[in-house]
Design a protein around this motif. Structure first.
Motif, PDB file in Angstrom:
ATOM      1  N   LEU A 162       0.875  -1.172   0.000  1.00  0.00           N
ATOM      2  CA  LEU A 162       0.000   0.000   0.000  1.00  0.00           C
ATOM      3  C   LEU A 162       0.913   1.223   0.000  1.00  0.00           C
ATOM      4  O   LEU A 162       1.814   1.333   0.839  1.00  0.00           O
ATOM      5  N   TYR A 163       0.677   2.151  -0.919  1.00  0.00           N
ATOM      6  CA  TYR A 163       1.592   3.271  -1.150  1.00  0.00           C
ATOM      7  C   TYR A 163       1.048   4.543  -0.507  1.00  0.00           C
ATOM      8  O   TYR A 163      -0.082   4.953  -0.788  1.00  0.00           O
ATOM      9  N   LEU A 164       1.855   5.171   0.321  1.00  0.00           N
ATOM     10  CA  LEU A 164       1.451   6.388   1.024  1.00  0.00           C
ATOM     11  C   LEU A 164       1.773   7.616   0.179  1.00  0.00           C
ATOM     12  O   LEU A 164       2.927   7.837  -0.208  1.00  0.00           O
ATOM     13  N   TYR A 165       0.750   8.427  -0.074  1.00  0.00           N
ATOM     14  CA  TYR A 165       0.909   9.679  -0.797  1.00  0.00           C
ATOM     15  C   TYR A 165       0.473  10.841   0.098  1.00  0.00           C
ATOM     16  O   TYR A 165      -0.399  10.674   0.961  1.00  0.00           O
ATOM     17  N   ARG A 166       1.085  11.989  -0.121  1.00  0.00           N
ATOM     18  CA  ARG A 166       0.693  13.211   0.588  1.00  0.00           C
ATOM     19  C   ARG A 166       0.696  14.366  -0.409  1.00  0.00           C
ATOM     20  O   ARG A 166       1.645  14.528  -1.165  1.00  0.00           O
ATOM     21  N   ASP A 167      -0.384  15.137  -0.394  1.00  0.00           N
ATOM     22  CA  ASP A 167      -0.525  16.284  -1.304  1.00  0.00           C
ATOM     23  C   ASP A 167      -0.293  15.870  -2.758  1.00  0.00           C
ATOM     24  O   ASP A 167       0.316  16.597  -3.547  1.00  0.00           O
ATOM     25  N   GLY A 168      -0.752  14.691  -3.103  1.00  0.00           N
ATOM     26  CA  GLY A 168      -0.667  14.209  -4.466  1.00  0.00           C
ATOM     27  C   GLY A 168       0.663  13.614  -4.862  1.00  0.00           C
ATOM     28  O   GLY A 168       0.823  13.146  -5.996  1.00  0.00           O
ATOM     29  N   GLY A 169       1.648  13.611  -3.954  1.00  0.00           N
ATOM     30  CA  GLY A 169       2.964  13.088  -4.274  1.00  0.00           C
ATOM     31  C   GLY A 169       3.300  11.837  -3.489  1.00  0.00           C
ATOM     32  O   GLY A 169       2.843  11.653  -2.360  1.00  0.00           O
ATOM     33  N   THR A 171       5.214   9.620  -1.113  1.00  0.00           N
ATOM     34  CA  THR A 171       6.124   9.851   0.015  1.00  0.00           C
ATOM     35  C   THR A 171       7.317   8.900  -0.010  1.00  0.00           C
ATOM     36  O   THR A 171       8.264   9.076   0.762  1.00  0.00           O
ATOM     37  N   LEU A 172       7.258   7.865  -0.846  1.00  0.00           N
ATOM     38  CA  LEU A 172       8.250   6.795  -0.925  1.00  0.00           C
ATOM     39  C   LEU A 172       8.183   5.841   0.266  1.00  0.00           C
ATOM     40  O   LEU A 172       9.077   5.020   0.454  1.00  0.00           O
ATOM     41  N   TYR A 173       7.118   5.938   1.032  1.00  0.00           N
ATOM     42  CA  TYR A 173       6.888   5.001   2.133  1.00  0.00           C
ATOM     43  C   TYR A 173       5.759   4.059   1.744  1.00  0.00           C
ATOM     44  O   TYR A 173       4.805   4.455   1.077  1.00  0.00           O
ATOM     45  N   ARG A 174       5.881   2.808   2.187  1.00  0.00           N
ATOM     46  CA  ARG A 174       4.878   1.795   1.886  1.00  0.00           C
ATOM     47  C   ARG A 174       4.539   0.988   3.137  1.00  0.00           C
ATOM     48  O   ARG A 174       5.353   0.846   4.049  1.00  0.00           O
ATOM     49  N   LEU A 175       3.341   0.428   3.124  1.00  0.00           N
ATOM     50  CA  LEU A 175       2.970  -0.645   4.039  1.00  0.00           C
ATOM     51  C   LEU A 175       3.070  -1.909   3.188  1.00  0.00           C
ATOM     52  O   LEU A 175       2.455  -1.987   2.121  1.00  0.00           O
ATOM     53  N   HIS A 176       3.812  -2.900   3.637  1.00  0.00           N
ATOM     54  CA  HIS A 176       4.100  -4.031   2.758  1.00  0.00           C
ATOM     55  C   HIS A 176       4.398  -5.293   3.546  1.00  0.00           C
ATOM     56  O   HIS A 176       4.500  -5.277   4.775  1.00  0.00           O
TER      57      HIS A 176
END
Length: 224
Positions: A162-169, A171-176
């Motif tokens: 699951l890919y984390l985005y903030r303000d449409g960008g 974040t390069l962080y994932r739940l995996h």
């Protein structure tokens, strides 16, 4: 179905998308027998394009196995709340309840994402690509994978992300997921939040794209 409280008590013993381990913490050599309900919950999964083996529960602290719990939060149902200090992720449900998952997080506070984000993308058996910062920092280790690693049994993201985005960008962080289940409950990753493979598959099925996610600060409070 989740194990009952009685069965649990009976069996309970005494900044980047790299998402890889630095130094796994040793696991206790001996634990009491595992509750059979958890053996079923973490059994090998059929129907996947790559193997999802059963979890060796003797290597996992029972505190970090999936269960439904009481959970007081102002976040609405459907929100994922990650508490790095406790090494738990919660999927908020109605009525003051949540599904709680044990997780592995960044090896120190500087490596952990904090604040609110949106699950803007989901992927099955995702491709993993180390960031440019990772390749620059450890070229011998990450350089061979600079072009990316296809999804599969040896991919550090596991079967779902699951890919984390903030303000449409991004974040390069994932739940995996993870190839190192023994690291669940520890602070060893390069920043992403890792789950047991059976748990990330469960969460993936419950959470649609567009869901809210909140990663708490080390104090257990939301960061701005």
């Amino acid at each position: 179905m989740f194990p009952t409280r009685r069965s649990l008590l009976a069996g309970t013993p005494l900044l980047v998308a790299g998402c890889v381990t630095r130094e796994p913490r040793p696991v206790a050599a001996l634990r009491p027998p595992v509750d059979p309900a958890y053996t079923a919950l973490y059994a090998a999964l059929d129907g996947e394009p790559f193997p999802v083996p059963a979890v060796d529960l003797s290597a996992i602290d029972p505190r970090f196995l999936r269960r439904e719990v009481a959970y007081a939060t102002a976040e609405p149902p459907g929100t994922i709340v990650v508490d790095p200090s406790a090494r738990y992720a919660y999927l908020v449900r109605e009525g003051g309840r949540a599904i709680r998952y044990g997780v592995g997080v960044g090896r120190d506070e500087a490596f952990n994402f904090r604040g609110a984000a949106v699950i803007a993308r989901k992927a099955e058996w995702p491709r993993w690509t180390p960031t440019q910062a990772m390749v620059k920092r450890e070229p011998e280790r990450y350089g061979p994978y600079a072009g990316g690693l296809p999804g599969g049994a040896g991919n550090p993201l596991g079967p779902r992300a699951l890919y984390l985005y903030r303000d449409g960008g991004d974040t390069l962080y994932r739940l995996h997921g993870t190839t190192e289940p023994q690291t669940i409950g520890t602070m060893v990753s390069s920043g992403c939040v890792r789950f047991l493979n059976q748990d990330i598959i469960d969460l993936y099925a419950r959470v649609p794209v567009g869901s809210r996610a909140v990663v708490l600060a080390a104090s257990g409070t939301a960061a701005s």
